[in-house]
Write a protein that holds these residues in place. Structure first.
Motif, PDB file in Angstrom:
ATOM      1  N   PHE A 161      57.043  35.815  75.203  1.00 30.62           N
ATOM      2  CA  PHE A 161      56.881  36.254  73.873  1.00 30.62           C
ATOM      3  C   PHE A 161      55.748  36.915  73.497  1.00 30.62           C
ATOM      4  N   THR A 162      55.670  37.886  72.843  1.00 34.86           N
ATOM      5  CA  THR A 162      54.308  38.556  72.478  1.00 34.86           C
ATOM      6  C   THR A 162      54.279  39.097  71.094  1.00 34.86           C
ATOM      7  N   PRO A 163      53.436  38.940  70.077  1.00 39.08           N
ATOM      8  CA  PRO A 163      53.791  39.711  68.898  1.00 39.08           C
ATOM      9  C   PRO A 163      53.506  40.917  68.699  1.00 39.08           C
ATOM     10  N   ASN A 164      52.653  41.386  69.973  1.00 43.96           N
ATOM     11  CA  ASN A 164      52.143  42.977  69.908  1.00 43.96           C
ATOM     12  C   ASN A 164      53.054  43.625  70.785  1.00 43.96           C
ATOM     13  N   LYS A 165      53.654  44.766  70.495  1.00 44.06           N
ATOM     14  CA  LYS A 165      54.363  45.535  71.252  1.00 44.06           C
ATOM     15  C   LYS A 165      53.746  46.975  71.365  1.00 44.06           C
ATOM     16  N   ALA A 166      54.055  47.794  72.407  1.00 48.32           N
ATOM     17  CA  ALA A 166      53.724  49.023  72.637  1.00 48.32           C
ATOM     18  C   ALA A 166      54.634  49.947  73.151  1.00 48.32           C
ATOM     19  N   TYR A 167      54.803  51.271  72.705  1.00 49.29           N
ATOM     20  CA  TYR A 167      55.646  52.207  73.154  1.00 49.29           C
ATOM     21  C   TYR A 167      54.845  53.517  73.509  1.00 49.29           C
ATOM     22  N   TYR A 168      55.361  54.339  74.270  1.00 52.32           N
ATOM     23  CA  TYR A 168      55.001  55.684  74.580  1.00 52.32           C
ATOM     24  C   TYR A 168      55.707  56.828  73.990  1.00 52.32           C
ATOM     25  N   PRO A 169      55.105  57.341  73.003  1.00 52.33           N
ATOM     26  CA  PRO A 169      55.978  58.395  72.165  1.00 52.33           C
ATOM     27  C   PRO A 169      56.165  59.693  73.189  1.00 52.33           C
ATOM     28  N   TYR A 170      57.320  60.706  72.958  1.00 52.87           N
ATOM     29  CA  TYR A 170      57.142  61.906  73.565  1.00 52.87           C
ATOM     30  C   TYR A 170      55.993  62.741  73.316  1.00 52.87           C
ATOM     31  N   ILE A 171      55.271  63.346  74.183  1.00 52.52           N
ATOM     32  CA  ILE A 171      54.114  64.227  73.885  1.00 52.52           C
ATOM     33  C   ILE A 171      54.432  65.626  74.274  1.00 52.52           C
ATOM     34  N   SER A 172      54.453  66.514  73.268  1.00 49.96           N
ATOM     35  CA  SER A 172      55.036  67.856  73.488  1.00 49.96           C
ATOM     36  C   SER A 172      53.826  68.742  74.047  1.00 49.96           C
ATOM     37  N   PRO A 173      54.044  69.665  74.914  1.00 55.47           N
ATOM     38  CA  PRO A 173      52.958  70.436  75.267  1.00 55.47           C
ATOM     39  C   PRO A 173      52.721  71.496  74.199  1.00 55.47           C
ATOM     40  N   PHE A 174      53.537  71.540  73.278  1.00 54.41           N
ATOM     41  CA  PHE A 174      52.998  72.401  71.977  1.00 54.41           C
ATOM     42  C   PHE A 174      52.332  71.723  70.964  1.00 54.41           C
ATOM     43  N   ASP A 175      51.859  70.502  71.094  1.00 53.01           N
ATOM     44  CA  ASP A 175      51.431  69.796  69.879  1.00 53.01           C
ATOM     45  C   ASP A 175      49.913  70.281  69.853  1.00 53.01           C
ATOM     46  N   PRO A 176      49.409  70.605  68.357  1.00 52.83           N
ATOM     47  CA  PRO A 176      48.071  71.383  68.241  1.00 52.83           C
ATOM     48  C   PRO A 176      47.162  70.335  68.590  1.00 52.83           C
ATOM     49  N   CYS A 177      47.252  68.843  68.216  1.00 58.51           N
ATOM     50  CA  CYS A 177      46.309  67.835  68.333  1.00 58.51           C
ATOM     51  C   CYS A 177      46.341  66.986  69.600  1.00 58.51           C
ATOM     52  N   PRO A 178      45.237  66.616  69.658  1.00 61.19           N
ATOM     53  CA  PRO A 178      45.351  65.639  71.119  1.00 61.19           C
ATOM     54  C   PRO A 178      46.217  64.460  70.917  1.00 61.19           C
ATOM     55  N   PRO A 179      47.068  64.140  71.886  1.00 65.55           N
ATOM     56  CA  PRO A 179      48.367  63.054  71.531  1.00 65.55           C
ATOM     57  C   PRO A 179      47.654  61.870  71.706  1.00 65.55           C
ATOM     58  N   ILE A 180      48.259  60.733  70.893  1.00 65.12           N
ATOM     59  CA  ILE A 180      48.248  59.494  71.056  1.00 65.12           C
ATOM     60  C   ILE A 180      49.187  58.955  72.232  1.00 65.12           C
ATOM     61  N   LYS A 181      48.520  58.600  73.351  1.00 67.88           N
ATOM     62  CA  LYS A 181      49.683  58.403  74.482  1.00 67.88           C
ATOM     63  C   LYS A 181      50.165  56.706  74.118  1.00 67.88           C
ATOM     64  N   VAL A 182      49.623  55.801  73.801  1.00 68.04           N
ATOM     65  CA  VAL A 182      50.185  54.691  73.354  1.00 68.04           C
ATOM     66  C   VAL A 182      50.207  54.159  72.073  1.00 68.04           C
ATOM     67  N   LYS A 183      51.146  53.839  71.389  1.00 68.88           N
ATOM     68  CA  LYS A 183      51.047  53.215  69.894  1.00 68.88           C
ATOM     69  C   LYS A 183      51.785  51.836  70.172  1.00 68.88           C
ATOM     70  N   THR A 184      50.764  51.021  69.192  1.00 72.26           N
ATOM     71  CA  THR A 184      51.188  49.775  69.168  1.00 72.26           C
ATOM     72  C   THR A 184      51.693  49.075  67.848  1.00 72.26           C
ATOM     73  N   TYR A 185      52.383  48.064  67.674  1.00 70.84           N
ATOM     74  CA  TYR A 185      52.885  47.525  66.345  1.00 70.84           C
ATOM     75  C   TYR A 185      52.914  46.022  66.616  1.00 70.84           C
ATOM     76  N   SER A 186      52.809  45.374  65.495  1.00 71.50           N
ATOM     77  CA  SER A 186      52.836  43.876  65.682  1.00 71.50           C
ATOM     78  C   SER A 186      54.309  43.442  64.910  1.00 71.50           C
ATOM     79  N   THR A 187      54.897  42.407  65.647  1.00 71.76           N
ATOM     80  CA  THR A 187      56.157  41.802  65.030  1.00 71.76           C
ATOM     81  C   THR A 187      55.900  40.505  64.470  1.00 71.76           C
ATOM     82  N   PRO A 188      56.574  40.389  63.266  1.00 66.76           N
ATOM     83  CA  PRO A 188      56.242  38.867  62.567  1.00 66.76           C
ATOM     84  C   PRO A 188      57.017  37.578  63.350  1.00 66.76           C
TER      85      PRO A 188
END
Length: 75
Positions: free
Chosen positions: A2-29
Motif C-alpha cells: 500500500f502506498t497513497p502516492n502513485k506515479a505514471y509515465y505519460p506518452y511523450i510525443s516527438p512533436f511536443d513544443p514544450c519539454p516533457p514531464i516524464k513522470v506524473k504523480t497523484y495521491s489516492t485517499p
C-alpha cells in the motif's frame, strides 16, 4: 504494498513544443483501500475534524506536494 502516492509515465510525443514531464504523480485517499467502514473507528474532536476535513482518523490524509522534498533539499 500500500502506498497513497502513485506515479505514471505519460506518452511523450516527438512533436511536443514544450519539454516533457516524464513522470506524473497523484495521491489516492485512504478510503479506497477500506472495503467497508468498521464500527468504533477513532474520531477527531469536532474542532480537529473541521481542520482535518474528516471525522474519522483513519480517513485523514494530509496532502504534500511532490515538490516539497525538493524544496527542503535545496533550502
Amino acid at each position: 504494498m500500500f502506498t497513497p502516492n502513485k506515479a505514471y509515465y505519460p506518452y511523450i510525443s516527438p512533436f511536443d513544443p514544450c519539454p516533457p514531464i516524464k513522470v506524473k504523480t497523484y495521491s489516492t485517499p485512504p478510503n479506497l483501500y477500506m472495503g467497508f467502514q468498521p464500527p468504533n473507528l477513532p474520531q477527531f474532536t469536532p474542532m480537529e475534524a473541521l481542520r482535518a476535513g474528516t471525522l474519522w482518523k483513519p480517513f485523514y490524509d494530509p496532502y504534500f506536494s511532490p515538490y516539497e522534498k525538493v524544496k527542503e533539499g535545496h533550502s
